[in-house]
Each structure stands twice: as structure tokens, then as C-alpha cells.
Write a protein that holds these residues in place. Structure first.
Motif, PDB file in Angstrom:
ATOM      1  N   ASP A   9       0.805  -1.221   0.000  1.00 32.36           N
ATOM      2  CA  ASP A   9       0.000   0.000   0.000  1.00 32.36           C
ATOM      3  C   ASP A   9       0.840   1.274   0.000  1.00 32.36           C
ATOM      4  O   ASP A   9       0.301   2.374  -0.064  1.00 32.36           O
ATOM      5  CB  ASP A   9      -0.995   0.010   1.163  1.00 32.36           C
ATOM      6  N   ARG A  10       2.167   1.119   0.067  1.00 30.39           N
ATOM      7  CA  ARG A  10       3.041   2.297   0.026  1.00 30.39           C
ATOM      8  C   ARG A  10       3.649   2.539  -1.348  1.00 30.39           C
ATOM      9  O   ARG A  10       4.509   3.400  -1.521  1.00 30.39           O
ATOM     10  CB  ARG A  10       4.181   2.130   1.041  1.00 30.39           C
ATOM     11  N   LEU A  11       3.190   1.795  -2.351  1.00 29.13           N
ATOM     12  CA  LEU A  11       3.778   1.921  -3.682  1.00 29.13           C
ATOM     13  C   LEU A  11       3.319   3.205  -4.376  1.00 29.13           C
ATOM     14  O   LEU A  11       2.135   3.519  -4.421  1.00 29.13           O
ATOM     15  CB  LEU A  11       3.406   0.724  -4.555  1.00 29.13           C
ATOM     16  N   ARG A  12       4.276   3.904  -4.936  1.00 34.38           N
ATOM     17  CA  ARG A  12       3.984   5.071  -5.769  1.00 34.38           C
ATOM     18  C   ARG A  12       3.488   4.643  -7.137  1.00 34.38           C
ATOM     19  O   ARG A  12       2.665   5.303  -7.761  1.00 34.38           O
ATOM     20  CB  ARG A  12       5.268   5.895  -5.886  1.00 34.38           C
ATOM     21  N   LEU A  13       4.022   3.526  -7.606  1.00 36.56           N
ATOM     22  CA  LEU A  13       3.626   2.898  -8.866  1.00 36.56           C
ATOM     23  C   LEU A  13       3.503   1.393  -8.641  1.00 36.56           C
ATOM     24  O   LEU A  13       4.221   0.839  -7.798  1.00 36.56           O
ATOM     25  CB  LEU A  13       4.683   3.149  -9.953  1.00 36.56           C
ATOM     26  N   PRO A  14       2.648   0.704  -9.392  1.00 37.26           N
ATOM     27  CA  PRO A  14       2.552  -0.746  -9.268  1.00 37.26           C
ATOM     28  C   PRO A  14       3.731  -1.416  -9.968  1.00 37.26           C
ATOM     29  O   PRO A  14       3.597  -2.000 -11.048  1.00 37.26           O
ATOM     30  CB  PRO A  14       1.221  -1.063  -9.959  1.00 37.26           C
ATOM     31  N   LEU A  15       4.909  -1.340  -9.350  1.00 37.29           N
ATOM     32  CA  LEU A  15       6.136  -1.731 -10.037  1.00 37.29           C
ATOM     33  C   LEU A  15       7.136  -2.373  -9.088  1.00 37.29           C
ATOM     34  O   LEU A  15       7.364  -1.890  -7.972  1.00 37.29           O
ATOM     35  CB  LEU A  15       6.774  -0.494 -10.688  1.00 37.29           C
ATOM     36  N   ILE A  16       7.749  -3.450  -9.571  1.00 36.79           N
ATOM     37  CA  ILE A  16       8.876  -4.091  -8.897  1.00 36.79           C
ATOM     38  C   ILE A  16      10.108  -3.917  -9.778  1.00 36.79           C
ATOM     39  O   ILE A  16      10.076  -4.223 -10.971  1.00 36.79           O
ATOM     40  CB  ILE A  16       8.622  -5.591  -8.672  1.00 36.79           C
ATOM     41  N   GLY A  17      11.179  -3.413  -9.189  1.00 40.78           N
ATOM     42  CA  GLY A  17      12.463  -3.378  -9.885  1.00 40.78           C
ATOM     43  C   GLY A  17      13.063  -4.765  -9.773  1.00 40.78           C
ATOM     44  O   GLY A  17      13.399  -5.216  -8.675  1.00 40.78           O
TER      45      GLY A  17
END
Length: 324
Positions: A9-17
Motif C-alpha cells: 500500500d506504500r507503492l507510488r507505482l505498481p512496479l517491482i524493480g
């Protein structure tokens, strides 16, 4: 399709590096998490094994400090990639170190193990497993993985051959848990496209190789910036598992990219017929087909800000175009 809260819930974007062998270290992971996306690294990047404890200590402390100083913009969680292949003789030691620091997300590759998944669950962690087809996806979930990383055609490093449309569609026929799609994702628009396919998250690696925090050779970063999809070669030679690599790095090693022999999965080293001192990942550079979207080498913070702008612009464009 829901993501476990409060982990995501702290993601700025729905993204995993995605974890990048050799390239991903504490600097890159911390920068990614502070920028609001999941940062990750392969446990094997920390050499010798004792260095893994130092890395996890540093990541934990720096992210905690960031959260204290920025309560309104806390860092995203981080992940550690575990290679579950019999050639990895330090897996148990690495897992024990991760247990000590209660790593929030574990990404498993090249094998699924029930005992490993149970161990991660014992400290409250989440397990995502790399898969290249629906059969492997079903096996991973049967063995206790919480979510999946479908590695579709065009992904950097070890990758499958199936279209992301087909792969996600088959998985979503039976699985409603967390899914992070990998495969030629290089800009904000493609992050939105991953969600449109049915994924919860996008999984992006190659574009981060060019960032200033990445532990990559300057020529490697230049290859990412200058490269296009046509510059990617798919081969099993370098690790025994099919993957995508930069053509120029193969040529620099004295090999013909268009005539490569098969590799050896048992040893995960070059086949004897390669006849070159070059090493996979160090000299032969992994890369996905999405690098055509990478135009310059910038900081992670600046790159994620650009991705966010592109992502929201794409959403607005679609809303305006198809509003009824």
C-alpha cells in the motif's frame, strides 16, 4: 486481484524493480524503495556470503531512517531473489540470513520448494515465484508460493517465449493472487498495459541498469541506452537456461550471436564449445527487448518520476479516448 496490505500500500507505482545479477546492490535497492517501488537484488550478489548480512542491515536501517524522516512518503518494501537450483550451495545460509532480517518479499527462481516457502511464511514474508508457462505457475502455487512473476517473451536475462497476453490469460483463469508481469516493460505506458493484461504489478529490470545507482559497467549502461529490441539475442549458452542478452557483448566476447551452441543446465556455466574466457552476466550482458524506451542514464528518483508521469498520462489518454 488484490495485493496484500500493508506490504504494497506504500507503492507510488505498481512496479517491482527486478533483481539484476551483479548489477543490483544496496544503492540501487534503497534508491528504488525510497522512490516508491519495490527494489530487489539476488542474494548471490552479496559475495562472500557474510556480506549478505551487512547488505540487509544497511537496507533495513536506511529505509527505517527514511520512513522516520518522511512519514507521509514511506519507502516501498524490498525483495531478495533466491536461486533455487542445486548449483546454489549457499541457499540455506542465505535463507537463514534473510530470516534474521525478516525480508518482506522473497522472489524464487529456477525451482520451487515447499520448505523454502514455509520458512519465508514463518517470519511473515511473501513469496513470488518466476514462471515461464502455466504448468510451472500451477506447480509453484501448489508448493506454497503466494504469487507469480510470469516472465514473458522479451524479458531480460532468463526469459520465456510466450506472449504476455497468452501467459497472463491462462494464469488468470485459475489464479487470483498477486501477479507481477515481466517482459519488455520499459516505460510508464507499459506498466499500465501490464495491469490491463490482468497483472497487479509490472516487473522491470533492464531499464534500471542504466541508472546512476546501478552497479553496471559504463559500456553496459551505454549499451542499454543505445540499444533497441533488435539488439537482443535469445540463447541458452551462457547459463544453460534460455535468456536474452545484448548482441554487442556477445560479439565482444568473440562469439557469433547468430550461431551459438546450447548451454549446460546442470552446471549453469558456458558449454565447452564456447571456447571463451568471458563469463555470463559479467561480460555477457543480460537485457530485455524494452530498452528502446531508455534514452539516457539518470538517477532512480528521476527515472521513477518519469515513469509515474508516463503512467498517469497514459491513463488520462485512454480515459479521454474511450470515455462514453
Amino acid at each position: 486481484m488484490t495485493l496484500p496490505s500493508p506490504l504494497f500500500d506504500r507503492l507510488r507505482l505498481p512496479l517491482i524493480g527486478s533483481p539484476l545479477f551483479i548489477v543490483s546492490g544496496p544503492e540501487l535497492v534503497i534508491a528504488q524503495c525510497k522512490a516508491g517501488i519495490v527494489g530487489s537484488f539476488p542474494a548471490l550478489n552479496a559475495r562472500p556470503q557474510g556480506l549478505l548480512d551487512e547488505w540487509l542491515h544497511r537496507i533495513t536501517e536506511e529505509l527505517a531512517t527514511h520512513n522516520r524522516d518522511h512519514p507521509d512518503q514511506p519507502a516501498a518494501p524490498y525483495a531478495v531473489n533466491q536461486i533455487v537450483h542445486k548449483s546454489n550451495d549457499r541457499l540455506e545460509a542465505d535463507l537463514a540470513t534473510c530470516a534474521k532480517w525478516q525480508v518482506p518479499i522473497t522472489i524464487t527462481s529456477l525451482g520451487a520448494r515447499e520448505d523454502l516457502n514455509a520458512a519465508v511464511h514463518s517470519w511473515g514474508g511473501l513469496v513470488l515465484h518466476d514462471v515461464i508457462n502455466d504448468r510451472y505457475a500451477r506447480k509453484a502455487i501448489e508448493k506454497g508460493a503466494d504469487g507469480l512473476v510470469p516472465v514473458a517473451a522479451g524479458a531480460g536475462g532468463h526469459a520465456g517465449t510466450q506472449s504476455p497476453f497468452a501467459l497472463i490469460s491462462e494464469i488468470r483463469e485459475w489464479f487470483t493472487g498477486p501477479v507481477a508481469l515481466s517482459g519488455a516493460i520499459g516505460n510508464g505506458r507499459s506498466i499500465l498495459a501490464a495491469q490491463a493484461c490482468g497483472a497487479d504489478l509490472a516487473y522491470m529490470g533492464s531499464a534500471f541498469i542504466a541508472t546512476t545507482e546501478a552497479n553496471a559497467d559504463a559500456d553496459y549502461k551505454k549499451g542499454i541506452v543505445d540499444g533497441r529490441a533488435a539488439d537482443i539475442v535469445y540463447s541458452s549458452l551462457f547459463t544453460g537456461v534460455h535468456g536474452n542478452y545484448l548482441r554487442k557483448s556477445i560479439e565482444r566476447a568473440g562469439l557469433d550471436p547468430d550461431n551459438l551452441p546450447d548451454g549446460n543446465f546442470k552446471t549453469m556455466n558456458f558449454s565447452q564449445s564456447a571456447n571463451t574466457p568471458a563469463k555470463a552476466w559479467r561480460d555477457i550482458w543480460g537485457s530485455g527487448q524494452g530498452i528502446g524506451a531508455v534514452m539516457e542514464s539518470v538517477s532512480v528518483a528521476d527515472f521513477v518520476a518519469r515513469l509515474e508521469s508516463e503512467y498517469h498520462a497514459a491513463k488520462a489518454e485512454l480515459d479521454a479516448k474511450y470515455r462514453r
